[in-house]
Scaffold this motif. Structure first.
Motif, short mmCIF file in Angstrom:
data_model
loop_
_atom_site.label_atom_id
_atom_site.label_comp_id
_atom_site.label_asym_id
_atom_site.label_seq_id
_atom_site.Cartn_x
_atom_site.Cartn_y
_atom_site.Cartn_z
N ASP B 7 0.70 -1.38 -0.14
CA ASP B 7 -0.30 -0.08 0.28
C ASP B 7 1.08 1.55 0.15
O ASP B 7 0.73 2.47 0.67
N TYR B 8 2.19 1.07 -0.87
CA TYR B 8 2.52 2.78 -0.31
C TYR B 8 3.34 2.18 -2.02
O TYR B 8 4.35 2.91 -2.51
N ALA B 9 2.98 1.97 -2.93
CA ALA B 9 3.41 1.89 -4.57
C ALA B 9 3.37 3.34 -5.28
O ALA B 9 3.75 3.28 -6.00
N GLU B 10 2.87 3.75 -5.23
CA GLU B 10 2.47 5.02 -5.17
C GLU B 10 2.97 6.25 -4.25
O GLU B 10 3.14 6.05 -3.93
N GLY B 11 3.03 7.54 -5.48
CA GLY B 11 3.50 8.66 -4.42
C GLY B 11 1.88 9.38 -3.91
O GLY B 11 1.72 8.85 -2.03
N ALA B 12 1.61 10.53 -4.02
CA ALA B 12 0.79 10.82 -2.79
C ALA B 12 -1.11 11.18 -3.40
O ALA B 12 -1.07 11.33 -4.23
N HIS B 13 -2.09 11.43 -2.76
CA HIS B 13 -3.41 12.25 -3.47
C HIS B 13 -3.16 13.14 -3.78
O HIS B 13 -1.83 13.92 -3.38
N THR B 14 -4.20 13.55 -5.00
CA THR B 14 -3.33 14.77 -5.77
C THR B 14 -3.53 15.70 -4.98
O THR B 14 -2.64 17.48 -4.87
N ARG B 15 -4.29 15.92 -4.05
CA ARG B 15 -4.68 17.51 -3.23
C ARG B 15 -3.56 17.54 -2.19
O ARG B 15 -2.76 19.18 -2.29
N LEU C 20 8.54 14.63 -9.34
CA LEU C 20 7.03 13.84 -8.93
C LEU C 20 5.85 14.15 -8.66
O LEU C 20 5.01 12.51 -8.81
N LEU C 21 5.03 14.69 -9.92
CA LEU C 21 3.82 15.05 -10.50
C LEU C 21 3.66 14.39 -11.70
O LEU C 21 2.74 13.39 -11.49
N GLU C 22 4.40 14.06 -12.02
CA GLU C 22 4.49 13.44 -13.53
C GLU C 22 4.86 11.84 -13.36
O GLU C 22 3.52 11.46 -13.92
N THR C 23 5.00 11.31 -11.77
CA THR C 23 5.05 9.97 -12.04
C THR C 23 4.66 9.41 -10.63
O THR C 23 4.72 8.34 -10.01
N ASP C 34 13.49 1.07 -7.13
CA ASP C 34 12.71 0.54 -7.87
C ASP C 34 13.56 1.51 -8.70
O ASP C 34 15.12 1.47 -8.44
N GLU C 35 13.39 2.17 -10.53
CA GLU C 35 14.47 2.30 -11.39
C GLU C 35 14.54 3.36 -10.86
O GLU C 35 15.92 3.83 -11.54
N TYR C 36 13.88 4.50 -10.42
CA TYR C 36 14.39 5.90 -9.86
C TYR C 36 15.35 6.05 -9.46
O TYR C 36 16.15 6.82 -9.55
#
Lengths: 346, 346, 346, 346
Positions: B7-15, C20-23, C34-36
């Motif tokens: 549950d930590y594969a992505e970055g952060a919530h858009t907001r 950070l936004l793009e990824t 990870d690859e980064y």
């Protein structure tokens, strides 16, 4: 009240006290740099048949365990031990206080075996997240174990082989080592132990000394700067010669073996008395600790004249207790105990 | 490859990212003394209905666990935990590195109960040699547990009651707290947790933040000098406002609850798909982690398009694996997974 | 209020936020796998001209210092540092919390030299009671130092030579490394640093990143099991790619050098303005921190519009303060400050 | 060779050895729970005029220092000590190994004063970044100091007052306490020390015992669970009665005072001999350690028949050395030394 509750109830063997008296007024350098320590080291190296072993004298067992383990491990490593091991349960967290986890293996009799160590090692390294877990860094055993049981030569050879294959130093806690060497079925010598372990200690506190443990480091990689570690952990006795004098006396003329045999012989007499009376033993100990399973009313009866240690509850009517003999146990006390066991009204 | 492995594969919530961008050029004081942190603290105190709670923002879970536990315990004390607890097995010995033993209780589902704690406490204090053993000093639980299970309000009340009777602070690791609060059968609120625990943390890393955990200290005795401890353990972020901004965003307008619910709803869909297909679940998790027991060939089949975590071997043909959803999981990915589960050729 | 009080007052460089936004929605493995991170490692190895260097990304400086030092030292060893070093005074005892003493050397400008290290080393080993003292185990320097000063190539070569002769790993804290490399009179390159130090880190937090420090281990003996140590000390970020993305961006196309130069250029403008006005500088800093000695009424005057750090009292009428620039400092803010310095009514 | 190099060159006072012999065969419980320890505790409480003081017996000084300090401090706190203090320089990092920094104060004569403590305390709490620094947590002094100097009653009263105002427990290391109490100009009693310190210990190793230090805790807040700490740090002697017997003997009939006086009287004779011969003393010690400044050829001359400790270099022709007397020093040896001093051909 006759005490069988521990093997540290009395002072020291007469010969040791005599030597302390004789040497009392001599002036020596401190911190183990005196000639008594040097001679005692020589005797121990000889007994181990290992001229280049490093020998250090520490005051007690907690110190020896803590100093040795923290000297060997890196911060992310732990000490593998039987769940029943002294360092796992009875050191008030001394190992953890130096930053290290004790990685426990199940054990019914106080011993662990080569297969268990190999499986734990493999399980660690095969786990994809092993970097999130404590890495096994050394293997701790005691001989005899907390339960009075001992390793055979072949068992220790297998354990040593696996440890060396895995790069895990093997450390033997020998707080009661003499009683293990004196066990009836023992086929291990000090030389074997020196050859198969990377570091071990020869207990004095429970074997005729006022106090003291002789740490023997046989693996050259573990020798460096050990005296700093002893000092840091509070084990570098100012009057170090007290330890040297005691171990010199114990290893001169076979005193250590002789008093160990004395204790084991008496323990076997107690064991036989319990068995003859129909009681079972919780562990198959051939050493100075005996663990009969006794009905609670027998405990009360024997408790009138003898002290012994409560070990664990079996059920509502029976318990395991521990009877210890030692170098100081008087034969007539054992005979009286045996008589009282025989006369128990069951 | 669609990832359900963590549950930590992505970055952060858009907001959150949007707020980081908007505030990027502002100049603020460091180390959590900025107004964003202050506002976030206010929101969290409000959510906990506890105006005088201390709220601190730390970077990650290992830090939070280490900082809290070492702040509370005296050197001879240990942290009571389920044997499955994160601190018992997956922190590379971080707790021991601060000098403390983890005292483990057996657990099949990741939880421990009031009776177990009381028994351990009594066993310690009733043991004649308790001064030779690590004293229980606090109780650690996680909610949800490592196995996705949760405490009911009555379970937590009982645990809290026993802990207070025994003088043991109760610490809840809430790395996935939102998912616990969003569980279908959950009857615990943040207010209950604040009332029943002495210290806990609200996970951000696994719930919409780039990183960050909000530690809430409700017991006044545990508040003193906590910022020193955060600094010492490496958790005092120079740009502290990053944590403030993230938690402010999560607790403004109910975002934290909303994204937690999203993850749990999707997890329940996966759960049902497995159950409908006839598979058993290793743990009865109503949260974002699901633990189906699957035949090894099914693992291979699903493994072609989905990543998930290997948990443990059941027997030669079956294994437990873990599927995680999160705030970021896409519904279409879950639907695709469900379709593939349904179409499995058993 | 315009802030010159620290170099961590703003968020991150725009390019970093953009990446950070793009990824953000990509799914990656955790914990730096990870690859980064892999690409960032490649860029850093290239910049260091050292293909086999190990590169790890940690969240912050206290963590980096603690993790590196405790990974290298044995329990009886300490870290040699200037008395002014960050680890000696401003880590809340983080080094001691891992069990190690900081052995301090006097320093007026934040630097230490080869001769001092050699003398301390010799003094230890020549002392008859050296086993009762903490053994020097590594040498810690920072570049730039806490006082903005830097090592010349010949100074670092001498220090490195002595360290290698003494068997003391040389560790450079590079929390502000970019600003050192951008100093006017600097003749050190990253390649020199990689060649002369055994381990160092490249600061991100103070140089354009939201947070993060890149640890570079060049000495093969120090590489083993370092990831365990990062995890144990709380530095293994779950979403490790955040660090990879940031360092990749910083080391792609020379951004790191460019923003470092920006800050140093502005700092030199401030320095000149103070000097032209007749003020002295406490340290001869050619980097982003400037330490003018100012009359207390000037402090009051400048304090109306600018924040800066109080450093130390000189006498009843004068004090040393610190003005910091950074990658984010706006030129117009510096120009406004300079104007106000020029217009001071002395 | 007559040894004046230390005060631990011989064994124990005859009366102590006699008692160890007489009691050797008795069986007692272990770990300090025997009647000898209990009686010794009673004598010490009486000598301190403090019935509710806790008294514990430890094996040595490093242990005592480590156990006491780590028992009191929280992780972010340090022990304030003279830069010359034993814990600052001669414990191989034992204090740091328990996680704590030693915060040093300058000292020329081994002592610190109330004003210094107050200034350090104020400097800490007035620093805006104090949370980034080690918090003073207790004050450590030794009496006599490492340099043989002692605190007057008024000095100790002032120090104690400041410590209590600042909430800093005052801990006195009394490894040589008897020699301080026997100093010519001493106006401090054990009762004063018990009243003014929060914890202290009465040294046995250097005052007639084979080994042993009696820790006296007078501050109720510091008493809790101390035996766990002793065990963890390796100081809980299995045959605890050895310590009880020794301290019982020392405090029965004034032996401790008597042998302390013996040593100090002899030390003063040595002091006078050096002064009469025209030599200066480095420290104004009225206790058993004397620190003459001697020309190097005098060192060579005296070194032929006497051993003493090298202390520090003064210049190319002179050095400070240390002569120790003890409870065991023979008057004829001192007389011979004095004769040889008088006969020095300068």
């Amino acid at each position: 009240m006759i005490r069988f509750e521990s093997d540290y109830a009395e002072g020291a063997h007469t010969r040791i006290l005599k030597r302390l008296l004789e040497t009392n007024e001599e002036q020596t350098p401190g911190y183990g740099m005196d000639e008594y320590c040097e001679r005692a080291r020589g005797y121990i190296r000889e007994a181990c048949d290992m001229e280049n072993a490093d020998v250090h004298f520490l005051v007690g067992g907690t110190q020896a365990n803590t100093t040795i383990i923290s000297s060997i491990l890196r911060p992310h490593q732990g000490a593998v031990s039987a769940i029943t091991g002294h360092i796992a349960g009875h050191e008030s967290g001394a190992i953890e206080a130096t930053g290290h986890k004790v990685l426990t293996l199940p054990s019914d009799d106080g011993k662990i075996n080569a297969r268990q160590v190999k499986e734990l090692y493999d399980a660690h390294w095969n786990d994809a997240t092993h970097e999130h877990m404590v890495q096994p860094g050394l293997v701790y055993i005691s001989h005899p174990s907390e339960n009075g049981t001992t390793y055979s030569k072949s068992e220790l050879e297998e354990l040593s082989k696996v440890c060396r294959e895995c790069g895990l130093p093997l450390f033997m806690d020998g707080a009661r080592l003499g009683y293990g060497l004196a066990a009836k079925d023992n086929d291990l010598s000090l030389k074997d132990i020196a050859r198969l372990c990377d570091v071990f200690y020869i207990g004095g506190t429970k074997l005729g000394a006022l106090f003291g443990e002789a740490v023997v480091i046989t693996n050259g990689d573990l020798k460096r700067d050990f005296r700093y570690m002893i000092k840091q952990k509070g084990g570098l006795l100012a009057k170090g010669r007290l330890l040297g004098i005691q171990f010199e006396t114990l290893f001169e003329g076979g005193l250590y073996d002789e008093i160990s045999k004395h204790a084991v012989d008496l323990a076997m007499m107690i064991r036989e008395a319990f068995v003859e009376k129909g009681f079972s033993l919780r562990y198959d100990s051939k050493t100075n600790q005996q663990f009969p399973i006794l009905p609670n009313d027998v405990l009360s009866e024997l408790g009138k004249n003898y002290s012994f240690s409560y070990w664990e509850k079996v059920d509502d009517t029976q318990s395991v207790v521990r009877f210890c003999t030692s170098w100081a146990t008087k034969k007539e006390h054992v005979e009286q105990l045996i008589e009282d066991i025989r006369n128990l009204d069951l």
